[in-house]
Design an enzyme around this catalytic site. Structure first.
Site, PDB file in Angstrom:
ATOM      1  N   PRO A  62      50.974  62.252  -5.430  1.00 38.10           N
ATOM      2  CA  PRO A  62      51.711  63.037  -4.420  1.00 38.10           C
ATOM      3  C   PRO A  62      51.416  64.665  -4.601  1.00 38.10           C
ATOM      4  O   PRO A  62      51.423  65.293  -3.904  1.00 38.10           O
ATOM      5  CB  PRO A  62      53.273  63.045  -4.532  1.00 38.10           C
ATOM      6  CG  PRO A  62      53.329  62.099  -5.863  1.00 38.10           C
ATOM      7  CD  PRO A  62      52.029  61.125  -6.139  1.00 38.10           C
ATOM      8  N   ASN A  63      50.827  64.831  -5.764  1.00 37.00           N
ATOM      9  CA  ASN A  63      50.449  66.296  -6.018  1.00 37.00           C
ATOM     10  C   ASN A  63      49.133  66.751  -5.649  1.00 37.00           C
ATOM     11  O   ASN A  63      48.488  67.969  -5.982  1.00 37.00           O
ATOM     12  CB  ASN A  63      50.563  66.633  -7.537  1.00 37.00           C
ATOM     13  CG  ASN A  63      52.102  66.739  -7.921  1.00 37.00           C
ATOM     14  OD1 ASN A  63      52.775  67.012  -7.146  1.00 37.00           O
ATOM     15  ND2 ASN A  63      52.521  65.920  -8.695  1.00 37.00           N
ATOM     16  N   CYS A  92      26.241  74.082  10.118  1.00 37.53           N
ATOM     17  CA  CYS A  92      25.847  73.729  11.372  1.00 37.53           C
ATOM     18  C   CYS A  92      24.919  74.745  11.861  1.00 37.53           C
ATOM     19  O   CYS A  92      24.047  74.208  12.862  1.00 37.53           O
ATOM     20  CB  CYS A  92      27.067  73.645  12.234  1.00 37.53           C
ATOM     21  SG  CYS A  92      28.380  72.736  11.708  1.00 37.53           S
TER      22      CYS A  92
HETATM   23  P1  FAD Z   1      31.472  70.734   2.899  1.00 38.37           P
HETATM   24  O1  FAD Z   1      31.385  71.657   3.997  1.00 38.37           O
HETATM   25  O2  FAD Z   1      30.322  69.844   2.544  1.00 38.37           O
HETATM   26  O3  FAD Z   1      31.890  71.443   1.393  1.00 38.37           O
HETATM   27  C1  FAD Z   1      32.307  70.693   0.243  1.00 38.37           C
HETATM   28  C2  FAD Z   1      31.647  71.860  -0.625  1.00 38.37           C
HETATM   29  O4  FAD Z   1      32.355  71.275  -2.001  1.00 38.37           O
HETATM   30  C3  FAD Z   1      30.375  71.980  -0.928  1.00 38.37           C
HETATM   31  O5  FAD Z   1      29.837  73.171  -0.852  1.00 38.37           O
HETATM   32  C4  FAD Z   1      30.206  71.568  -2.630  1.00 38.37           C
HETATM   33  O6  FAD Z   1      29.236  72.231  -3.283  1.00 38.37           O
HETATM   34  C5  FAD Z   1      31.434  71.770  -3.148  1.00 38.37           C
HETATM   35  N1  FAD Z   1      31.965  70.620  -4.394  1.00 38.37           N
HETATM   36  C6  FAD Z   1      31.688  69.446  -4.288  1.00 38.37           C
HETATM   37  N2  FAD Z   1      31.924  68.853  -5.199  1.00 38.37           N
HETATM   38  C7  FAD Z   1      32.352  70.032  -6.201  1.00 38.37           C
HETATM   39  C8  FAD Z   1      32.972  69.912  -7.401  1.00 38.37           C
HETATM   40  N3  FAD Z   1      33.200  68.863  -8.172  1.00 38.37           N
HETATM   41  N4  FAD Z   1      33.121  71.158  -7.819  1.00 38.37           N
HETATM   42  C9  FAD Z   1      33.056  72.316  -7.342  1.00 38.37           C
HETATM   43  N5  FAD Z   1      32.624  72.276  -5.750  1.00 38.37           N
HETATM   44  C10 FAD Z   1      32.321  71.020  -5.320  1.00 38.37           C
HETATM   45  N6  FAD Z   1      29.446  69.248  11.982  1.00 38.37           N
HETATM   46  C11 FAD Z   1      29.873  69.531  13.352  1.00 38.37           C
HETATM   47  O7  FAD Z   1      30.872  69.073  13.609  1.00 38.37           O
HETATM   48  N7  FAD Z   1      28.987  70.054  14.093  1.00 38.37           N
HETATM   49  C12 FAD Z   1      27.853  70.402  13.702  1.00 38.37           C
HETATM   50  O8  FAD Z   1      27.051  70.900  14.677  1.00 38.37           O
HETATM   51  C13 FAD Z   1      27.327  70.105  12.498  1.00 38.37           C
HETATM   52  N8  FAD Z   1      25.944  70.186  12.178  1.00 38.37           N
HETATM   53  C14 FAD Z   1      25.667  70.258  10.640  1.00 38.37           C
HETATM   54  C15 FAD Z   1      24.450  70.603  10.421  1.00 38.37           C
HETATM   55  C16 FAD Z   1      23.905  70.464   8.910  1.00 38.37           C
HETATM   56  C17 FAD Z   1      22.709  70.904   8.596  1.00 38.37           C
HETATM   57  C18 FAD Z   1      24.819  69.851   7.954  1.00 38.37           C
HETATM   58  C19 FAD Z   1      24.575  69.756   6.487  1.00 38.37           C
HETATM   59  C20 FAD Z   1      26.185  69.651   8.380  1.00 38.37           C
HETATM   60  C21 FAD Z   1      26.642  69.764   9.789  1.00 38.37           C
HETATM   61  N9  FAD Z   1      27.902  69.344  10.146  1.00 38.37           N
HETATM   62  C22 FAD Z   1      28.194  69.383  11.664  1.00 38.37           C
HETATM   63  C23 FAD Z   1      28.741  68.574   9.369  1.00 38.37           C
HETATM   64  C24 FAD Z   1      29.833  69.657   8.706  1.00 38.37           C
HETATM   65  O9  FAD Z   1      29.114  70.578   8.095  1.00 38.37           O
HETATM   66  C25 FAD Z   1      30.735  68.872   7.896  1.00 38.37           C
HETATM   67  O10 FAD Z   1      31.551  68.003   8.343  1.00 38.37           O
HETATM   68  C26 FAD Z   1      31.799  70.119   6.920  1.00 38.37           C
HETATM   69  O11 FAD Z   1      31.019  70.987   6.510  1.00 38.37           O
HETATM   70  C27 FAD Z   1      32.672  69.258   6.132  1.00 38.37           C
HETATM   71  O12 FAD Z   1      33.366  70.145   5.268  1.00 38.37           O
HETATM   72  P2  FAD Z   1      33.942  69.721   4.031  1.00 38.37           P
HETATM   73  O13 FAD Z   1      34.948  70.951   3.606  1.00 38.37           O
HETATM   74  O14 FAD Z   1      34.631  68.362   3.831  1.00 38.37           O
HETATM   75  O15 FAD Z   1      32.724  69.670   2.934  1.00 38.37           O
END
Ligand code: FAD
Length: 549
Positions: A275-276, A42
C-alpha cells in the site's frame, strides 16, 4: 510526507509536479537514471529527421526548472538499485561518483517505463546497431546519420520504426523496414494498414513482411543484416523497434506482484500490493477499458494521467484510473492511421460478438477544395450497438474522428448516439453529415435490421456454389477498371429496368465503390422480393483486403 519517485520522464515528472501542487510541505525526491527529465520521447524521430531543428525543444522541462518552480529535489544520473519494503528505504547509486546511499520513504511511486527489447541475435552489439528510447540514443543515431549513412534497416514495423522511416527518407537515406508479422502496425487490423503500406512504397521505403533478422555481420561498408529468408541487406545503421518490456526489476526484486507479461500489477488506485508503493506508466499492467482484461499499453497519455492519479492518491484523494483504451495515432509521410478501443482481431481472439462497418468519406465537404479521403472502420456490439472500437486511415481529419469516437467509447455510447451527434460543420472543416454520423447511420441500420449487409470476406470464403450472386452496381467504366472476381455489372440506375437479369433463386450481394449505391440497390431488390444484401464498404473495402487483386 516524504515521497520518492523513481523515473523522471512522462509518469514520474507528472506525479512529481502534481504532488507539489497538492502539498507545499511534502519532501519530494525525483530519481532519474539518465541526464534528462521530462524530455519529449515522442519527438525524437522528428529531431533525427530535422523537422524539429533544435535539441533543446525536446526538453519539456529541466531539472533546474523542476527545482525552482516545484521545489523538487531532482537527482539525475541516480539509479535506484533496490527497495527494502520492510525498512521503507531505497538504495540509490549516484552514477557520476559511484557512491551508494539509502533514502527513506513514506510513499514511493515507481515510474520506470519500459525498455526497448533487443533480441539476442549475433551482431546486436555492433556499433551501428541501436534502439531508440532517449536523447542519448538520439544523439548517437543523429551523429551517424550526419556522418553520411546511405542505407538503414529498421527491424520491426511498429509506430516508432515507421516514424523513423519517414525521417530517414527525408534525409535521403535508402530505408528498409523488416517486420516478422504479415502486417505492419500490429495493433491495427491488417486491411486498415493497406494505405500505409502503399504510402511507404510510394515514398521509396522497402517493406519486407514475414521476415526477421537472424544475424548482423560486420562488412567493409558497415554491416549486413541477414534475414531468415536468406536475403542480405547492406546497412550502415540498424535500429530495432520490436517492442518494449516493462522495467520491472526493482519491483520484482522487492516482491511486488507483476502480471504474466511483466507489467507491475496495480489496483484501480494505481497502488501495488504494497500500500505504500504506487506504480504508473509503461512499467505497469493496465485494465483494457473496453474488455476489462489486463494488458500492457505503452503510451504517453496514459502514463501522464496515471502520474497525476497516483499523486492524488498519495495525498489522500481517492482517485481511480479507468483503464487504457489504446487510443493511438501515427503519421507516415502524408497518411495518418489512428485507432481507439478494440480491434477486430482482438474481438475475434477473445470470442466477443461484434459487427463492423467501413465507410470511405471525405474529411470535409467534397465540393470544397482540398477534401481528403479516409476509411473509417467501426466495431460495435451486434445486439445493443455499443461501440467497441474504431480505426481510421487517411489524411486530414483522421485524428478528429478517432478522438470523437474515443470519447464516445469512454462514455459508453452506441451507434445510435453517433447518428444523433452534433458536430461542428462548415465546408472547409467537415460535412453536414459528418463521417461520424455516416458511420452511425450505416451501423444503426444494421443493428435495427433495416440494412442487410454481408462482409466481403464472408462472400469470398463461401464455396462457389453457395456464394451469393455478386452484383456490381457501379458504372461500366468503374467495373472495367477493376471488380470483385465473378461479379456481374448492372448499374444502379438501370437496375429497376433490368431486374430480369438478376437470378431469383440465389441470394444477391450488391456492391458499389463505397457502399451507398450498393445500399440503394439492396433496397430496390428487397422491395422486389429478392433476398439481397449490401457488401459492406464496397469495392474500396475489397481493395483494402486484396490490395494487389
Ligand atoms: P519513460 O518515459 O520511459 O520514463 C521512465 C524513466 O525512468 C526513464 O527515463 C528511465 O531512465 C528511468 N528509470 C528507469 N529505471 C530507473 C531506475 N531504477 N532508477 C532511476 N531511473 C530509472 N507515446 C505516445 O502516446 N505517442 C507517441 O507519439 C509516442 N512516440 C514515442 C516515440 C519514441 C521514440 C519513444 C521511445 C516512445 C514514444 N511513445 C509515444 C511512448 C511514450 O514515450 C511512453 O509511453 C511514455 O514515455 C511512458 O512514460 P513512463 O514515465 O512510463 O516511462
Amino acid at each position: 510526507m516524504k515521497l520518492l519517485i523513481v523515473g523522471g520522464v512522462a509518469g514520474g515528472a507528472s506525479a512529481a509536479a502534481r504532488s507539489r501542487r497538492l502539498s507545499e510541505d511534502a519532501e519530494i525526491i525525483l530519481f532519474e537514471r539518465g541526464p534528462d527529465v521530462s524530455f519529449a520521447n515522442c519527438g525524437l524521430p522528428y529531431y533525427i529527421g530535422g523537422e524539429i531543428a533544435e535539441r533543446k525543444k525536446l526538453l519539456v522541462t529541466t531539472p533546474e526548472m523542476l527545482r525552482t518552480r516545484f521545489k523538487l529535489d531532482v537527482r539525475i544520473r541516480s539509479s535506484v538499485e533496490s527497495i527494502n519494503r520492510t525498512a521503507r528505504t531505497i538504495r540509490v547509486r549516484d552514477l557520476a561518483s559511484g557512491r551508494e546511499y539509502e533514502e527513506t520513504y513514506d510513499k514511493l511511486i515507481i515510474a520506470t517505463g519500459a525498455a526497448p527489447f533487443l533480441p539476442s541475435i549475433p551482431g546486436v552489439e555492433l556499433p551501428g546497431v541501436f534502439t531508440l528510447r532517449n536523447l542519448q540514443d538520439t544523439d548517437r543515431i543523429k551523429e551517424l546519420v550526419e556522418g553520411g549513412v546511405k542505407q538503414v534497416v529498421l527491424l520491426g514495423g511498429g509506430f516508432i520504426s515507421l516514424e523513423l522511416a519517414e525521417n530517414f527518407v527525408r534525409r535521403g537515406i535508402s530505408t528498409t523496414v523488416v517486420e516478422k508479422n504479415d502486417q505492419i502496425l500490429t495493433p491495427f487490423d491488417k486491411e486498415m494498414t493497406t494505405p500505409i503500406v502503399q504510402e511507404l512504397a510510394s515514398k521509396g521505403v522497402t517493406l519486407l513482411l514475414g521476415q526477421t533478422a537472424e544475424v548482423i555481420e560486420p562488412s567493409t561498408d558497415g554491416m549486413t543484416v541477414c534475414l531468415n529468408s536468406g536475403q542480405r541487406l547492406p546497412a550502415q545503421l540498424v535500429v530495432f523497434g520490436v517492442g518494449v518490456r516493462p522495467e520491472n526489476k526493482l519491483a520484482v526484486d522487492a516482491g511486488l506482484e507483476v502480471g504474466p507479461r511483466g507489467g507491475i500489477r496495480v489496483n484501480e488506485h494505481l497502488q501495488t500490493n504494497d500500500p505504500n508503493i504506487f506504480a504508473v506508466g509503461d512499467a505497469i499492467e493496465v485494465k483494457d477499458f473496453a474488455s476489462g482484461d489486463l494488458t500492457q499499453i505503452p503510451l504517453a497519455g496514459p502514463a501522464n494521467r496515471q502520474g497525476r492519479i497516483a499523486a492524488d492518491n498519495v495525498f489522500g484523494r481517492s482517485m481511480k484510473y479507468r483503464g487504457t483504451q489504446g487510443t493511438a495515432i501515427v503519421g507516415v509521410f502524408d497518411r495518418t492511421a489512428a485507432m481507439t478501443g478494440a480491434s477486430e482481431k482482438v474481438l475475434r481472439r477473445t470470442n466477443r460478438p461484434f459487427r463492423k462497418v467501413y465507410i470511405h468519406p471525405m474529411h470535409h465537404a467534397g465540393y470544397y477544395p482540398g477534401a481528403e479521403a479516409m476509411v473509417l472502420k467501426l466495431l460495435f456490439a451486434p445486439d445493443t450497438g455499443k461501440l467497441l472500437g474504431a480505426q481510421a486511415v487517411g489524411g486530414a481529419g483522421v485524428d478528429k474522428r478517432i478522438d470523437v469516437l474515443a470519447v464516445a467509447i469512454q462514455a459508453g455510447m452506441t451507434v445510435f448516439d453517433l447518428e444523433e451527434m452534433e458536430l461542428c460543420y462548415a465546408p472547409q472543416y467537415g460535412s453536414a453529415k459528418d463521417p461520424i454520423n455516416m458511420a452511425g447511420f450505416v451501423a444503426a441500420g444494421l443493428v435495427r435490421g433495416e440494412h442487410p449487409q454481408i462482409d466481403v470476406e464472408v462472400v469470398l470464403v463461401a464455396p462457389a456454389r453457395e456464394r451469393p450472386f455478386l452484383l456490381d452496381v457501379r458504372t461500366p467504366q468503374e467495373f472495367a477498371s477493376g471488380h470483385i472476381p465473378g461479379a456481374v455489372n448492372i448499374p444502379v440506375d438501370e437496375l429497376r429496368s433490368r431486374l430480369s437479369e438478376v437470378p431469383r433463386d440465389r441470394k444477391i450481394a450488391a456492391y458499389c465503390q463505397v457502399g451507398q449505391r450498393g445500399y440503394l440497390a439492396t433496397r430496390i431488390l428487397l422491395q422486389s422480393s429478392y433476398s439481397a444484401m449490401n457488401v459492406g464498404g464496397g469495392y474500396k473495402t475489397y481493395k483494402l483486403i486484396h490490395p494487389s487483386a
